[in-house]
Write a protein that holds these residues in place. Structure first.
Motif, short mmCIF file in Angstrom:
data_model
loop_
_atom_site.label_atom_id
_atom_site.label_comp_id
_atom_site.label_asym_id
_atom_site.label_seq_id
_atom_site.Cartn_x
_atom_site.Cartn_y
_atom_site.Cartn_z
N ILE A 237 -28.37 32.64 -2.47
CA ILE A 237 -27.68 32.59 -1.19
C ILE A 237 -26.57 31.55 -1.21
N VAL A 238 -26.88 30.36 -1.73
CA VAL A 238 -25.89 29.29 -1.79
C VAL A 238 -24.71 29.70 -2.67
N LEU A 239 -25.00 30.26 -3.84
CA LEU A 239 -23.92 30.67 -4.74
C LEU A 239 -23.08 31.80 -4.13
N GLY A 240 -23.74 32.70 -3.40
CA GLY A 240 -22.99 33.76 -2.74
C GLY A 240 -22.06 33.25 -1.66
N LEU A 241 -22.45 32.14 -1.02
CA LEU A 241 -21.63 31.59 0.06
C LEU A 241 -20.49 30.72 -0.44
N VAL A 242 -20.66 30.06 -1.57
CA VAL A 242 -19.66 29.09 -2.02
C VAL A 242 -18.67 29.67 -3.03
N ASP A 243 -18.86 30.90 -3.45
CA ASP A 243 -18.06 31.41 -4.57
C ASP A 243 -16.64 31.78 -4.18
N GLY A 244 -16.31 31.85 -2.92
CA GLY A 244 -14.92 32.12 -2.55
C GLY A 244 -14.68 33.56 -2.16
N ARG A 245 -13.43 33.99 -2.34
CA ARG A 245 -13.00 35.30 -1.86
C ARG A 245 -13.64 36.44 -2.65
N PRO A 246 -14.23 37.45 -1.99
CA PRO A 246 -14.79 38.60 -2.71
C PRO A 246 -13.70 39.41 -3.40
N ILE A 247 -14.11 40.26 -4.32
CA ILE A 247 -13.15 41.11 -5.01
C ILE A 247 -12.84 42.33 -4.14
N ASP A 248 -12.01 43.23 -4.67
CA ASP A 248 -11.51 44.35 -3.88
C ASP A 248 -12.61 45.29 -3.41
N THR A 297 -6.44 40.21 6.73
CA THR A 297 -6.02 39.55 5.49
C THR A 297 -7.18 39.50 4.51
N TRP A 298 -6.84 39.42 3.26
CA TRP A 298 -7.84 39.34 2.19
C TRP A 298 -8.17 37.87 1.97
N ASP A 299 -9.02 37.34 2.84
CA ASP A 299 -9.36 35.93 2.78
C ASP A 299 -10.81 35.78 2.33
N TYR A 300 -11.50 34.80 2.83
CA TYR A 300 -12.88 34.55 2.43
C TYR A 300 -13.80 35.71 2.77
N LEU A 301 -13.50 36.48 3.79
CA LEU A 301 -14.26 37.66 4.22
C LEU A 301 -15.76 37.37 4.39
N PRO A 302 -16.13 36.62 5.40
CA PRO A 302 -17.57 36.34 5.60
C PRO A 302 -18.40 37.60 5.77
N ALA A 303 -17.82 38.69 6.28
CA ALA A 303 -18.60 39.93 6.42
C ALA A 303 -19.05 40.45 5.06
N ALA A 304 -18.19 40.37 4.05
CA ALA A 304 -18.56 40.84 2.71
C ALA A 304 -19.65 39.97 2.12
N HIS A 305 -19.54 38.66 2.28
CA HIS A 305 -20.58 37.75 1.78
C HIS A 305 -21.90 38.01 2.50
#
Length: 565
Positions: A237-248, A297-305
């Motif tokens: 969970i921690v790694l999924g939250l801190v890794d940054g912007r998701p891919i396409d 915009t293609w940002d951090y996208l919390p929904a994807a995380h």
């Protein structure tokens, strides 16, 4: 009672999302951006963009001075240059003839050359390596790999087959680290040996169904196993939250959910990847996109995380409940903790969580389809949701319809009918105005005709004949496991399902490490669940009275040493 209702609850939740998505069509549409790479054309060819010290024209002149472009220009006098701004951070200058880009030069805002790409690396950003700085670090990959092995290593039996099985699963790392180091040509072929080994291994396990000798977890206590599994899931969970912007992949899923909510048609541009997934993918992302709305915009996208982490947690819960279904009591708990540990520590299930992909949705639905296997209606419904998310689970329908080898046609027909109904409802809720033809072209048709370098067939087109052979093998495997063996336990079904999943991946023109979680749950249940102490209770309903008597006598002779670890 809880175990019997879990698959039904999962099905109800999924159908609820589906109905919510269909009902959202009445909402007022809003403007959204296309799903694509963060490339933009500069407003002026002579004035530097904000934050840049060089203009587009200057960037092209600098790129023309590189050795690769000079050589290309000598062969192609009509070479065309196009300068773009990448995510507002650097220049990307493409050189090509017609619609084909041949060289790409990346520059800093000040005009310093960062990289020059040629060949397959022009067309595929993935082929350039350095996919994820955090995951690519040996300081992350190596500890997870060692933890993946730790509970299952038996020093008294160093040559037991399970050791080899787990090492083969980790051997995808050889291909991955060649890829992340930029050795694209070597990375692609080395993904196939572990796939072929696992295909054969799971087919044998599914057909023979023999129980291995020894304990699954020989050294760790149950509390330590449970605590380790919990800590590994927390680390994910921690790694999924801190890794940054998701891919396409994650970006397209979030944008697709937003467009479905606003009743916008997704079938606009195949290259955008905003329209190539199944409808259930976008429906499943709706709650997350509504909670963490996309702002264009293609940002951090919390929904994807949030979606990737949720699917991962539900998958871990599913494999634990499946272990409890295979074995009751403390032995089932122990097996469940072992399965959760293996899922949580396996590096290639972590990769998708860190990159925010939608592949965890497929893994989750397949686990719950296996958990619902006792009911032909429930397993058909959940498998239908999986197939309407990413299509490949359609290949599992013959196996799931056949069940454990029940006699008669009613149960297979109920499974297949429910599967078809769920897929039909999902497609109907998502269907574009142009009809089924457009839906097929934009989804399955797009995937089948996708041109890529991420396979032996894409990298070496002369091997097309071998791809045809691999396709034929996949068809034979998908149909054959419905009939052989005639009777099978849940563990055998998991093994056969994993074999089908791998067989369908072998002839794919596009293959990537994100697809490993599609078969990883089946493989882990098959390889670890084979150590169960007695046949799972669900399979007893089709056995004859003589078989039941023999099995009860066998179960009565088993002692505590026969159950996992």
């Amino acid at each position: 009672m809880i175990r019997s209702r879990t698959p039904l609850l999962a099905l109800i939740a999924s159908v609820g999302i589906l109905l919510l998505s269909a009902g959202a069509a009445s909402a007022a549409p809003q403007g959204v951006d296309s799903v694509g790479l963060p490339l933009s054309s500069p407003a002026s060819q002579t004035v530097p963009p904000p934050g840049f010290a060089t203009s587009a024209r200057q960037a092209v002149e600098i790129a023309l001075s590189t050795k690769a472009v000079r050589r290309l220009r000598a062969r192609h006098p009509r070479l065309v240059a196009s300068a773009y701004v990448w995510a507002g951070k650097r220049w990307e200058v493409d050189f090509g003839v017609g619609k084909k880009d041949l060289v790409e030069v990346d520059l800093t805002p000040t005009g310093r050359v960062l990289a020059v790409w040629t060949g397959a690396q022009v067309d595929s950003y993935q082929a350039r390596g350095h996919f994820d700085k955090l995951f690519d670090s040996p300081w992350l990959f190596a500890p997870f790999a060692l933890l993946f092995l730790l509970p299952f290593v038996d020093p008294r039996r160093p040559f037991r087959l399970l050791h080899l099985d787990l090492l083969v699963l980790l051997s995808f790392g050889v291909s991955y680290f060649l890829f992340t180091g930029g050795r694209f040509d070597a990375a692609v072929p080395l993904a196939y040996p572990p796939l072929l080994y696992l295909l054969g291994r799971l087919l044998v396990a599914g057909v023979r169904g023999r129980r291995p000798v020894g304990k699954l977890v020989p050294l760790l206590s149950t509390p330590l196993l449970a605590g380790g599994a919990f800590l590994l899931m927390a680390a994910r969970i921690v790694l999924g939250l801190v890794d940054g912007r998701p891919i396409d992949v994650g970006y397209a899923s979030v944008v697709g959910a937003d467009r479905v909510w606003h009743h916008m048609v997704l079938y606009v541009n195949h290259a955008s990847h905003g329209d190539s997934y199944g409808p259930v993918t976008y429906f499943a992302y709706l709650p997350f996109e509504r909670l963490f709305q996309w702002h264009g915009t293609w940002d951090y996208l919390p929904a994807a995380h949030a979606a990737a982490i949720t699917f991962d947690l539900l998958t871990a819960l599913g494999v634990f409940l499946l272990a409890r279904r295979l074995m009751p009591g403390r032995s089932g708990n122990r097996l469940g903790f072992a399965l959760v540990w293996a899922w949580a520590a396996f590096p290639f299930t972590l990769l998708g969580v860190m990159k925010g992909t939608n592949d965890g949705l497929v893994a989750m639905l397949l686990v719950y389809a296996l958990l619902a296997f006792a009911s032909p209606v429930r397993r058909g419904a959940v498998l239908g949701l999986a197939a309407a998310a990413k299509f490949f689970p359609l290949a599992l329908l013959p196996l799931f319809a056949a069940g454990r080898g029940e006699r008669g046609w009613r149960r297979p027909a109920a499974c297949a009918g429910t599967f078809a109904a769920v897929v039909a409802v999902a497609v109907w809720a998502y269907l574009p105005p142009q009809g089924l033809g457009r839906f097929y072209d934009a989804t399955i048709g797009f995937q089948l005709h996708r041109q890529d370098f991420w396979s032996l067939w894409g990298l070496h087109p002369s091997l097309g004949w071998l791809q045809t052979v691999a396709t034929a093998v996949a068809v034979v495997v998908a149909l054959g496991v419905a009939f052989v063996p005639r009777r099978r336990s849940t563990v055998q079904v998991a093994a056969l399902a994993g074999a089908v999943a791998i067989a369908t991946q072998l002839p794919a023109t596009h293959w990537f490490y994100f697809y490993i979680p599609w078969f990883a749950p089946f493989a882990l249940v098959a390889l670890l669940g084979a150590y169960q102490g007695r046949p799972d209770r669900e399979e007893w309903h089709w056995a004859t009275s003589d078989e039941l008597l023999g099995r009860r006598r066998l179960a009565a002779t088993l002692d505590v040493a026969d159950v996992p670890g």
